[in-house]
Design a protein around this motif. Structure first.
Motif, PDB file in Angstrom:
ATOM      1  N   TYR A 164       0.831  -1.213   0.000  1.00 36.87           N
ATOM      2  CA  TYR A 164       0.000   0.000   0.000  1.00 36.87           C
ATOM      3  C   TYR A 164       0.862   1.258   0.000  1.00 36.87           C
ATOM      4  CZ  TYR A 164      -3.806   3.185   1.134  1.00 36.87           C
ATOM      5  OH  TYR A 164      -4.716   4.206   1.104  1.00 36.87           O
ATOM      6  N   VAL A 165       1.882   1.290   0.874  1.00 35.53           N
ATOM      7  CA  VAL A 165       2.735   2.476   0.994  1.00 35.53           C
ATOM      8  C   VAL A 165       3.558   2.699  -0.273  1.00 35.53           C
ATOM      9  CG1 VAL A 165       4.730   3.449   2.214  1.00 35.53           C
ATOM     10  CG2 VAL A 165       2.866   2.449   3.512  1.00 35.53           C
ATOM     11  N   GLU A 166       4.236   1.646  -0.754  1.00 30.59           N
ATOM     12  CA  GLU A 166       5.146   1.800  -1.897  1.00 30.59           C
ATOM     13  C   GLU A 166       4.405   2.075  -3.204  1.00 30.59           C
ATOM     14  OE1 GLU A 166       7.854  -1.500  -2.056  1.00 30.59           O
ATOM     15  OE2 GLU A 166       9.100  -0.669  -0.455  1.00 30.59           O
ATOM     16  N   SER A 167       3.160   1.613  -3.318  1.00 33.25           N
ATOM     17  CA  SER A 167       2.421   1.820  -4.568  1.00 33.25           C
ATOM     18  C   SER A 167       1.613   3.115  -4.537  1.00 33.25           C
ATOM     19  CB  SER A 167       1.475   0.644  -4.811  1.00 33.25           C
ATOM     20  OG  SER A 167       0.409   0.670  -3.867  1.00 33.25           O
ATOM     21  N   GLY A 168       1.749   3.875  -3.468  1.00 32.71           N
ATOM     22  CA  GLY A 168       0.993   5.127  -3.364  1.00 32.71           C
ATOM     23  C   GLY A 168      -0.497   4.886  -3.179  1.00 32.71           C
ATOM     24  N   GLY A 169      -0.844   3.752  -2.558  1.00 34.13           N
ATOM     25  CA  GLY A 169      -2.247   3.464  -2.278  1.00 34.13           C
ATOM     26  C   GLY A 169      -2.994   2.824  -3.441  1.00 34.13           C
ATOM     27  N   THR A 170      -2.259   2.394  -4.498  1.00 38.22           N
ATOM     28  CA  THR A 170      -2.941   1.813  -5.664  1.00 38.22           C
ATOM     29  C   THR A 170      -2.928   0.285  -5.660  1.00 38.22           C
ATOM     30  OG1 THR A 170      -0.918   1.901  -6.998  1.00 38.22           O
ATOM     31  CG2 THR A 170      -2.375   3.818  -7.096  1.00 38.22           C
ATOM     32  N   THR A 171      -2.143  -0.308  -4.751  1.00 35.11           N
ATOM     33  CA  THR A 171      -2.046  -1.766  -4.697  1.00 35.11           C
ATOM     34  C   THR A 171      -2.124  -2.230  -3.258  1.00 35.11           C
ATOM     35  OG1 THR A 171      -0.610  -1.805  -6.644  1.00 35.11           O
ATOM     36  CG2 THR A 171      -0.574  -3.756  -5.264  1.00 35.11           C
ATOM     37  N   LEU A 172      -2.867  -3.322  -3.021  1.00 35.96           N
ATOM     38  CA  LEU A 172      -2.929  -3.913  -1.689  1.00 35.96           C
ATOM     39  C   LEU A 172      -2.747  -5.416  -1.867  1.00 35.96           C
ATOM     40  CD1 LEU A 172      -3.434  -3.380   1.328  1.00 35.96           C
ATOM     41  CD2 LEU A 172      -5.833  -3.889   0.923  1.00 35.96           C
ATOM     42  N   SER A 173      -1.604  -5.924  -1.403  1.00 40.51           N
ATOM     43  CA  SER A 173      -1.306  -7.345  -1.557  1.00 40.51           C
ATOM     44  C   SER A 173      -1.164  -7.987  -0.187  1.00 40.51           C
ATOM     45  CB  SER A 173       0.001  -7.526  -2.337  1.00 40.51           C
ATOM     46  OG  SER A 173       0.382  -8.891  -2.342  1.00 40.51           O
ATOM     47  N   THR A 174      -1.558  -9.260  -0.094  1.00 39.39           N
ATOM     48  CA  THR A 174      -1.392 -10.004   1.156  1.00 39.39           C
ATOM     49  C   THR A 174      -0.300 -11.055   1.031  1.00 39.39           C
ATOM     50  OG1 THR A 174      -3.115 -11.549   0.429  1.00 39.39           O
ATOM     51  CG2 THR A 174      -3.817  -9.703   1.827  1.00 39.39           C
ATOM     52  N   ASN A 175       0.399 -11.069  -0.105  1.00 37.69           N
ATOM     53  CA  ASN A 175       1.412 -12.098  -0.373  1.00 37.69           C
ATOM     54  C   ASN A 175       2.811 -11.559  -0.079  1.00 37.69           C
ATOM     55  OD1 ASN A 175       3.119 -14.040  -1.382  1.00 37.69           O
ATOM     56  ND2 ASN A 175       2.022 -14.312  -3.310  1.00 37.69           N
ATOM     57  N   TRP A 176       3.334 -11.843   1.132  1.00 36.01           N
ATOM     58  CA  TRP A 176       4.653 -11.326   1.525  1.00 36.01           C
ATOM     59  C   TRP A 176       5.761 -11.943   0.675  1.00 36.01           C
ATOM     60  CZ3 TRP A 176       6.816  -7.347   3.475  1.00 36.01           C
ATOM     61  CH2 TRP A 176       8.147  -7.390   3.883  1.00 36.01           C
ATOM     62  N   ASP A 177       5.619 -13.217   0.252  1.00 36.95           N
ATOM     63  CA  ASP A 177       6.648 -13.858  -0.581  1.00 36.95           C
ATOM     64  C   ASP A 177       6.889 -13.053  -1.853  1.00 36.95           C
ATOM     65  OD1 ASP A 177       6.991 -15.894   1.216  1.00 36.95           O
ATOM     66  OD2 ASP A 177       5.547 -17.229   0.250  1.00 36.95           O
ATOM     67  N   GLU A 178       5.808 -12.507  -2.405  1.00 38.11           N
ATOM     68  CA  GLU A 178       5.921 -11.721  -3.640  1.00 38.11           C
ATOM     69  C   GLU A 178       6.333 -10.283  -3.341  1.00 38.11           C
ATOM     70  OE1 GLU A 178       2.525  -9.919  -6.343  1.00 38.11           O
ATOM     71  OE2 GLU A 178       2.572 -12.109  -6.550  1.00 38.11           O
ATOM     72  N   GLY A 180       7.783  -9.000  -0.657  1.00 42.53           N
ATOM     73  CA  GLY A 180       9.064  -8.854   0.023  1.00 42.53           C
ATOM     74  C   GLY A 180      10.268  -8.869  -0.905  1.00 42.53           C
ATOM     75  N   LYS A 181      10.080  -9.284  -2.160  1.00 40.34           N
ATOM     76  CA  LYS A 181      11.209  -9.403  -3.097  1.00 40.34           C
ATOM     77  C   LYS A 181      11.722  -8.062  -3.593  1.00 40.34           C
ATOM     78  CE  LYS A 181       9.940 -13.974  -4.787  1.00 40.34           C
ATOM     79  NZ  LYS A 181       9.306 -14.727  -5.865  1.00 40.34           N
ATOM     80  N   GLY A 182      10.889  -7.035  -3.629  1.00 37.92           N
ATOM     81  CA  GLY A 182      11.342  -5.750  -4.154  1.00 37.92           C
ATOM     82  C   GLY A 182      10.267  -4.690  -4.017  1.00 37.92           C
ATOM     83  N   LYS A 183      10.514  -3.537  -4.653  1.00 37.45           N
ATOM     84  CA  LYS A 183       9.598  -2.409  -4.559  1.00 37.45           C
ATOM     85  C   LYS A 183       8.298  -2.709  -5.297  1.00 37.45           C
ATOM     86  CE  LYS A 183       9.587   2.633  -4.946  1.00 37.45           C
ATOM     87  NZ  LYS A 183       8.194   2.740  -5.280  1.00 37.45           N
ATOM     88  N   VAL A 184       7.191  -2.277  -4.725  1.00 31.69           N
ATOM     89  CA  VAL A 184       5.870  -2.464  -5.344  1.00 31.69           C
ATOM     90  C   VAL A 184       5.562  -1.209  -6.166  1.00 31.69           C
ATOM     91  CG1 VAL A 184       3.424  -2.848  -4.933  1.00 31.69           C
ATOM     92  CG2 VAL A 184       5.110  -3.876  -3.405  1.00 31.69           C
ATOM     93  N   ASP A 185       5.369  -1.396  -7.458  1.00 28.59           N
ATOM     94  CA  ASP A 185       5.090  -0.259  -8.335  1.00 28.59           C
ATOM     95  C   ASP A 185       3.626   0.150  -8.242  1.00 28.59           C
ATOM     96  OD1 ASP A 185       7.689  -0.082  -9.334  1.00 28.59           O
ATOM     97  OD2 ASP A 185       7.296  -1.676 -10.792  1.00 28.59           O
ATOM     98  N   GLY A 186       3.388   1.439  -8.460  1.00 32.08           N
ATOM     99  CA  GLY A 186       2.024   1.948  -8.455  1.00 32.08           C
ATOM    100  C   GLY A 186       1.268   1.501  -9.684  1.00 32.08           C
ATOM    101  N   LYS A 187      -0.014   1.195  -9.520  1.00 34.07           N
ATOM    102  CA  LYS A 187      -0.854   0.785 -10.645  1.00 34.07           C
ATOM    103  C   LYS A 187      -2.074   1.701 -10.676  1.00 34.07           C
ATOM    104  CE  LYS A 187       0.663  -3.993 -10.403  1.00 34.07           C
ATOM    105  NZ  LYS A 187       0.358  -5.314  -9.895  1.00 34.07           N
ATOM    106  N   PRO A 188      -2.033   2.737 -11.512  1.00 36.56           N
ATOM    107  CA  PRO A 188      -3.164   3.668 -11.542  1.00 36.56           C
ATOM    108  C   PRO A 188      -4.398   3.023 -12.173  1.00 36.56           C
ATOM    109  CG  PRO A 188      -1.637   4.147 -13.324  1.00 36.56           C
ATOM    110  CD  PRO A 188      -1.002   3.059 -12.502  1.00 36.56           C
ATOM    111  N   PRO A 189      -5.583   3.556 -11.877  1.00 33.83           N
ATOM    112  CA  PRO A 189      -6.800   3.032 -12.502  1.00 33.83           C
ATOM    113  C   PRO A 189      -6.720   3.184 -14.021  1.00 33.83           C
ATOM    114  CG  PRO A 189      -7.320   4.553 -10.712  1.00 33.83           C
ATOM    115  CD  PRO A 189      -5.850   4.636 -10.951  1.00 33.83           C
ATOM    116  N   GLN A 190      -7.457   2.337 -14.725  1.00 32.30           N
ATOM    117  CA  GLN A 190      -7.441   2.374 -16.186  1.00 32.30           C
ATOM    118  C   GLN A 190      -7.833   3.765 -16.688  1.00 32.30           C
ATOM    119  OE1 GLN A 190      -9.687  -0.770 -17.906  1.00 32.30           O
ATOM    120  NE2 GLN A 190      -8.908  -0.466 -19.948  1.00 32.30           N
ATOM    121  N   GLY A 191      -7.062   4.268 -17.635  1.00 31.36           N
ATOM    122  CA  GLY A 191      -7.325   5.586 -18.193  1.00 31.36           C
ATOM    123  C   GLY A 191      -6.620   6.703 -17.440  1.00 31.36           C
ATOM    124  N   SER A 192      -5.937   6.355 -16.332  1.00 30.37           N
ATOM    125  CA  SER A 192      -5.196   7.355 -15.556  1.00 30.37           C
ATOM    126  C   SER A 192      -3.708   7.198 -15.810  1.00 30.37           C
ATOM    127  CB  SER A 192      -5.457   7.182 -14.054  1.00 30.37           C
ATOM    128  OG  SER A 192      -6.826   7.302 -13.791  1.00 30.37           O
TER     129      SER A 192
END
Length: 199
Positions: A164-178, A180-192
């Motif tokens: 949530y923090v690293e993606s700027g509030g655009t992604t919420l994941s519960t999978n620490w294995d995935e 924890g490997k690196g930075k989570v990129d932001g995924k803006p809504p479609q058309g943004s």
């Protein structure tokens, strides 16, 4: 020698110290940065902070002389909160766990996501509907996420907070294995379009 009034605030990677030395002449001000020591001098006025709570990077630290105060920006070697400027504590860097195979130059401090999660949740007071009409939102959805987070194990909580923090509030994941490997990129809504704040 006169000790000068000063105060500070900090982020994860730096400490900003305000030294209240009104009308200081930039030509006369001297600030010396050492790994666990900071020295400020302006004529008879002097401020020495030693030992600092943790190691700093003298090369990345700097200062600016203003009309009312001198602002000193100290770069931390290890990310994290100090809580206070000085303290005769063991250097946190000395106990940093790093893989034996990693050369000294390649060591990168890891963020304590569990600590950050606890700090954020503990520092934010509950907002009532009177204070913010959007606080309640869809009560069922809010309850769902509160229950999901409250019932989650530590890895899931860390994954949720980090994503949530690293993606700027655009992604919420519960999978620490995935996550924890690196930075989570932001995924803006479609058309943004994704833009960094202030860019």
């Amino acid at each position: 020698m006169t000790n000068i009034r000063h105060e500070f605030y900090e982020t994860e990677d730096k400490v900003i110290i305000s030294v209240f030395d009104k009308g200081a002449d930039p030509e006369q001000v001297s600030v010396k940065f050492e790994p666990r020591k900071l020295s400020y001098k302006n004529g008879e006025k002097e401020l020495v902070l030693e030992p600092l709570r943790s190691q700093i990077d003298p090369e990345a630290s700097s200062y600016t002389v203003g009309k009312v105060k001198v602002e000193i920006r100290v770069a931390k070697i290890a990310q994290g909160r100090w809580g206070q400027l000085t303290g005769d504590t063991p250097d946190p860097l000395a106990s940093y766990a790093t893989p034996a195979s990693a050369p000294a130059a390649a060591r990168k401090p890891q963020k304590n996501w569990e600590g950050i999660t606890t700090a954020i949740l503990g520092s934010e007071p509950e907002t009532s509907l009177d204070q913010d009409p959007n606080a309640g939102g869809d009560t069922a959805v809010n309850s769902f996420f509160q229950k999901l987070y409250g019932d989650a194990d530590e890895d899931t909580k860390r994954a949720m907070m980090k994503s949530y923090v690293e993606s700027g509030g655009t992604t919420l994941s519960t999978n620490w294995d995935e996550v924890g490997k690196g930075k989570v990129d932001g995924k803006p809504p479609q058309g943004s379009e994704w833009k960094k704040w202030g860019a």
